[in-house]
Design an enzyme around this catalytic site. Structure first.
Site, PDB file in Angstrom:
ATOM      1  CD  GLU A  42     -21.418 -33.498 -30.966  1.00 15.25           C
ATOM      2  OE1 GLU A  42     -21.877 -32.522 -29.858  1.00 15.25           O
ATOM      3  OE2 GLU A  42     -21.564 -34.021 -31.784  1.00 15.25           O
TER       4      GLU A  42
ATOM      5  CG  ASN B 119     -28.733 -26.481 -28.429  1.00 12.46           C
ATOM      6  OD1 ASN B 119     -29.464 -25.992 -27.885  1.00 12.46           O
ATOM      7  ND2 ASN B 119     -27.873 -26.652 -27.631  1.00 12.46           N
TER       8      ASN B 119
HETATM    9  S1  SF4 Z   1     -28.768 -32.203 -28.791  1.00 12.66           S
HETATM   10 FE1  SF4 Z   1     -30.082 -33.376 -27.820  1.00 12.66          FE
HETATM   11  S2  SF4 Z   1     -30.118 -35.067 -28.845  1.00 12.66           S
HETATM   12 FE2  SF4 Z   1     -29.164 -33.464 -30.295  1.00 12.66          FE
HETATM   13  S3  SF4 Z   1     -26.877 -34.402 -30.144  1.00 12.66           S
HETATM   14 FE3  SF4 Z   1     -26.977 -33.155 -28.383  1.00 12.66          FE
HETATM   15  S4  SF4 Z   1     -28.055 -34.411 -26.719  1.00 12.66           S
HETATM   16 FE4  SF4 Z   1     -28.251 -35.728 -28.049  1.00 12.66          FE
END
Ligand code: SF4
Length: 527
Positions: free
Chosen positions: A345, A443
């Site tokens: 990203e 995440n």
């Molecule tokens: S975690 Fe999910 S909703 Fe958040 S930016 Fe990444 S893909 Fe998109």
């Protein structure tokens, strides 16, 4: 009752009676091998599970049946059936261990729910391990019968496991068979003795893992964080690849992992998706999907020049950050991008305006920025950062550049923020927090850090086999969550595996509910 609560009810067992590990091995030689392996394992001799007992139950189903009936009455906390067995699958080798996911005598099936936990522990000990069905028959399996049983999905045949397993009577059960003979090296062959010795060595080596498995047995509570698992951007990205496969047939190429999760990638690969690192690996004229993490303009133009058909699965919330980078850069701002070097990203966002965007990973990095005009600094964030850490870096930016422009709305997305808040909520009441997610999932890693910062012991696991059994000893409440790219099925697999160690009571702590959906790109909108 929720679906997960219903599942927990399915894995709930009657309370264990007594303490300690009981190992049933059919032959004396097998019992001796396991006993030697268990020798000196403090988890069992001095741990909460009490002392281990190894019995030679006798050869064949008749003796096993009589022994199982007697053992059933004995006080023990967990039962392991261990011995050698005939390999059925062609790729098994003598000495390989098969941990039963279930044992069957052809009529009855007994599940061994914690198989993945034990298998993971054995693999970490350096052993070759498969998980699958063990089938019990009343005679030695030879010739074409091996093929017939293998065709049913069974990995190993023996003459006692399904019978001895009845002695567990609701208590935690593990069945481990070490392969002594295979289709290529049957019992009556020059390699038979070597195969038998290899199997006994593996049984002995399995002893310490069996001890840790027994020490981990016990009743537990699982506190589920809500929300957890898939976000709207991940669901959309997976659906895009599935629709592309449905519409165009395999193969469909995907640049980079569509989302950072090994289970998702493996599932789509099975359906015909081909994951590549660079467009140069995509054949001319093929269809390529850009992953949820986004791509730089340079990648888009390379695809255009090559005439590739493209479908963009970039999450709309990542695309929003790209648009902000372009806007600030065209207005003459130096854009400080708060994020992690090397993440796809971040690479995509940096590529929007390479001359105007600088990566900032720590508060210290802020001191390195050299804007042409200190009054024209803006900052953006990777969508999956830990909110508190990113806030500290943003604070350092505002301190050095008081006029610094912030993004129009939060860059850290709703899914990241919600999962971090939910992880904090369960961490406060848990002895241990498990986060389902792959190691390259930003995440998911941030969820582990969030739980740790909240004071909990927390680990990232790709699935139940990553759980080290020593983590569970003495733990009565486990907080469980999953990163935005981890499938809900993995969470269920973890609960099921924990249920194989004893009764599991599942409750959910929901801090908010999510109902966000993103529309699909036009290329795949028609189903
Ligand atoms: S975690 Fe999910 S909703 Fe958040 S930016 Fe990444 S893909 Fe998109």
């Amino acid at each position: 009752m929720t679906r997960l609560q219903a599942a927990s009810a399915r894995v709930r067992r009657s309370p264990a009676t007594g303490s300690g590990l009981l190992v049933c091995a059919p032959l004396r030689l097998e019992a001796r091998a396991v006993r030697r392996g268990l020798r000196g394992t403090s988890q069992v001799s001095a741990g909460q599970a009490g002392a281990a007992q190894v019995v030679a139950a006798g050869y064949g189903p008749r003796r096993a049946s009589a022994r199982a009936a007697a053992l059933r009455q004995q006080p023990f906390a967990a039962l392991a059936v261990a011995g050698t067995g005939g390999g059925l699958a062609a790729d098994l080798q003598p000495g390989d261990l098969v941990v039963a996911s279930e044992v069957s005598d052809g009529h009855n099936v007994i599940a061994c729910a914690s198989a993945a936990l034990l298998a993971g522990e054995l693999r970490r000990a350096g052993l070759r391990v498969r998980v699958g069905r063990v089938v019990t028959v009343d005679h030695l399996v030879r010739g074409t019968e091996r093929e017939r049983l293998a065709a049913t999905g069974a990995l190993v045949a023996d003459m006692e496991s399904a019978v001895l397993a009845r002695a567990a009577d609701g208590r935690p059960l593990a069945v481990v068979r070490a392969v002594s003979d295979t289709p290529d090296r049957p019992l009556v062959s020059p390699g038979a003795l070597g195969g038998g010795l290899a199997a006994l060595r593996s049984l002995r080596a399995a002893g310490p893992a069996l001890a840790r498995w027994a020490a981990a047995a016990g009743e537990r509570q699982v506190l589920l964080a809500g929300p957890r698992s898939f976000c709207a951007g991940v669901e959309r990205a997976i659906e895009i690849v599935e629709r592309a496969l449905d519409q165009q047939g395999a193969p469909v190429y995907v640049r980079k992992q569509i989302v950072h999760n090994s289970h998702v990638v493996a599932g789509l690969e099975e359906r015909g998706a081909v994951f590549v690192d660079e467009l140069s690996e995509v054949p001319d004229g093929a269809c390529v999907v850009f992953s949820a993490h986004g791509v730089s303009p340079a990648v888009r133009s390379e695809a255009d020049q090559r005439g590739l058909t493209t479908v963009d699965a970039t999450c709309p919330l990542v695309a929003k950050v790209h648009a902000e980078a372009r806007r600030f850069a065209s207005d003459g701002y130096l854009v400080a991008l708060i994020g992690h070097e090397g993440h796809e990203e971040v690479e995509g966002t940096l590529g929007e305006a390479p001359e105007s965007v600088a990566l900032v990973q720590t508060a210290e990095d802020v001191g390195e920025l050299q804007p042409a005009d200190p009054g024209k600094v803006a900052y953006l964030m990777q969508t999956t950062l830990a909110a508190d850490e990113a806030a500290d870096i943003a604070e350092a930016l505002r301190e050095r550049f008081p006029a610094a422009r912030a993004p129009g709305s939060d860059d850290i997305c709703y899914a990241t923020t919600n999962r971090q808040r939910a992880a904090r909520a369960v961490a406060a009441d848990s002895d241990l927090v498990l986060v389902a997610g792959s190691a390259n999932s930003s995440n998911s890693v941030r969820l582990v850090e969030t739980a740790q910062r909240a004071g909990a012991t927390a680990y990232l696991i790709d699935g139940p086999s990553d759980i080290e059994l020593s983590w569970l000893a003495g733990v009565s409440t486990i907080g469980l969550t999953a990163g935005a790219s981890a499938p809900p099925a993995v969470v269920q697999d973890i609960i099921t595996a924990l249920g194989g160690l004893g009764s599991v009571e599942v409750s959910e702590r929901v801090i908010t509910t999510e109902n966000i959906r993103f529309s699909l790109p036009k290329e795949v909108r028609q189903s």
